[in-house]
Write an enzyme that holds these catalytic residues in place. Structure first.
Site, PDB file in Angstrom:
ATOM      1  N   ASP A 148      -5.658   5.611   3.493  1.00  0.00           N
ATOM      2  CA  ASP A 148      -5.249   5.437   1.823  1.00  0.00           C
ATOM      3  C   ASP A 148      -6.364   5.258   1.596  1.00  0.00           C
ATOM      4  OD1 ASP A 148      -4.473   4.824  -0.517  1.00  0.00           O
ATOM      5  OD2 ASP A 148      -3.168   3.329   0.356  1.00  0.00           O
ATOM      6  N   PHE A 158      -1.022  -2.459   1.332  1.00  0.00           N
ATOM      7  CA  PHE A 158      -0.487  -1.943  -0.257  1.00  0.00           C
ATOM      8  C   PHE A 158      -0.225  -0.343  -0.576  1.00  0.00           C
ATOM      9  CE2 PHE A 158      -0.932  -1.515  -4.369  1.00  0.00           C
ATOM     10  CZ  PHE A 158       0.190  -1.820  -5.156  1.00  0.00           C
ATOM     11  N   LYS A 189      -7.011   5.901  -8.762  1.00  0.00           N
ATOM     12  CA  LYS A 189      -7.651   5.205  -9.299  1.00  0.00           C
ATOM     13  C   LYS A 189      -9.081   5.993  -9.343  1.00  0.00           C
ATOM     14  CE  LYS A 189      -5.708   1.163  -8.097  1.00  0.00           C
ATOM     15  NZ  LYS A 189      -5.078   1.225  -6.805  1.00  0.00           N
TER      16      LYS A 189
END
Ligand SMILES: *Cc1c(COP(=O)(O)O)cnc(C)c1O
Length: 398
Positions: free
Chosen positions: A219, A134, A248
């Site tokens: 990532d 994702f 985040k």
């Protein structure tokens, strides 16, 4: 207007939300509009690494807001310089581009890889990504993702992403061709349900990409900023990626992301990349406050220790209720439920004043504040244990 008179449907209906409005947060706790308190093991989706409203971040943000909001991204500003310098000092990268979200950081990584291909690899543009991965919700990052539910959406996809299987080196090797420029992955697949790449797989990928002259893009939007007990997850594997994205946790609750690259990979020219709010002072000031806290060796040691404790407590709960294994690293863990009861547990927990997340029907994911206390971990596992007992009893009656 009060909360009671607001129309909830004034917001686009993009996900099922419980009828709760959160009005205040402090540390590991949130309060809703009725004053009910919740112990929060979601923390904005692994975002609030220092918990809700941490004083250091609040102070940095409000001080910067009162000093300089934005001079324009076409000028230097002090907080973005300070944060970029702090990030390159603490990592193996040489340059940083700040973004407003994780998806935007990944979009930038994809552009950077394509630019690298056009400069150094005769226009190679394909990026090998992974089933279950994702990377965000822009068109390119959805195309890069290996999420089944994304497959039928928003066709046609952005071309140039070929999907390999995590922890299977030969599946990556089989996809390498003359158009390949990079391999991109999450070191732990978060949204897929916390599925880690083994450290050996990461080392093998690094060797393979080096051998073929490909960029390795990590990532670390979910795994970075101390979440797994090291400042960046790649430190566990002892590898040096060419490009890394952060999101985040880097903002600790404010919209901030970053694209980091080594000197060799950092090849944007004027006009290739930019954005109105990129590197804006208040977000970077917040990011600097977060980085200063989480990069302390003592802090990281505590994250690792709390991670071990949480894993051990979850294993105890699992053994008592006949559930599956615990996976993940540091304070990014999942419990295999072995049956599709994730949504039921999350709903029950909400009623009990406990915020949990089920990224898949048969798994719970735990992503508390990195400064969660031992006591809070025990309150959470105690609450989970009680819910499972209740559900077990309900099943016996039924
Ligand atoms: C959350 C996440 C993203 C997307 O970040 P946004 O800030 O939601 O755009 C990308 N990659 C990973 C691994 C993530 O966990």
């Amino acid at each position: 207007m009060t909360i009671a008179t607001h129309r909830f449907d004034a917001l686009m209906n993009i996900t099922a939300r419980p009828p709760v409005v959160f009005v205040r947060g402090e540390g590991s706790y949130l309060w809703d509009q009725h004053g009910k308190r919740y112990l929060d093991f979601v923390q904005g989706w692994a975002v609030n690494c220092l918990g809700h409203a941490p004083p250091a971040l609040v102070q940095a943000l409000s001080q910067q807001a009162a000093t300089l909001l934005t001079p324009s991204p076409a000028f230097y500003n002090e907080p973005s310089l300070a944060l970029a310098n702090a990030l390159i000092e603490r990592s193996g990268f040489d340059q940083v581009f700040f973004t407003n979200s994780g998806a935007e950081a990944n979009e930038g990584a994809i552009k950077l890889a394509r630019k690298y291909g056009s400069l150094h690899k005769s226009g190679a543009f394909e990026i090998i990504t992974f089933q279950g991965g994702f990377h965000g919700r822009t068109l390119a990052t959805m195309s890069a993702s290996g999420k089944k539910a994304f497959e039928p959406l928003f066709e046609p996809k952005v071309p140039g992403f070929r999907k390999a299987t995590l922890n299977d080196l030969s599946s990556v090797e089989a996809l390498i061709g003359p158009q390949t420029v990079a391999v991109m992955l999450e070191p732990i697949q978060g949204e897929a349900g916390v599925w880690p790449a083994t450290h050996q797989f990461l080392r093998d990928l690094r060797a393979l990409t080096e051998q073929h002259g490909l960029l390795l893009i990590l990532d670390e939007i979910q795994t970075g900023m101390g979440r797994t007990g090291k400042l960046f997850h790649y430190e566990h594997a002892g590898i040096a990626p060419d490009i890394m994205t952060l999101g985040k946790g880097i903002g600790g609750g404010v919209p901030l992301g970053a694209l980091l690259a080594t000197k060799q990979a950092s090849c944007f020219a004027h006009g290739d990349q930019g954005g109105t709010y990129n590197g804006n002072p208040p977000m970077c000031a917040a990011g600097l406050a977060v980085l200063e806290a989480v990069s302390q060796p003592e802090f990281l040691k505590t994250v690792a220790e709390r991670g071990h404790m949480l894993a051990a407590e979850l294993q105890r709960v699992s053994a008592r209720h006949g559930l599956g294994s615990v996976r993940g690293e540091g304070l990014l863990l999942a419990l295999d439920l072995k049956r599709p009861i994730g949504a039921t547990i999350v709903a029950e927990a909400l009623g009990d004043g406990l915020l949990l997340n089920a990224p898949q029907p048969d798994a719970l994911r735990f992503m508390p504040a990195l400064n969660v206390t031992r006591e809070q971990i025990l309150i959470m596992t105690g609450g989970l244990d009680a819910i499972l007992t209740r559900l077990g009893a309900a099943r016996c009656v039924a």
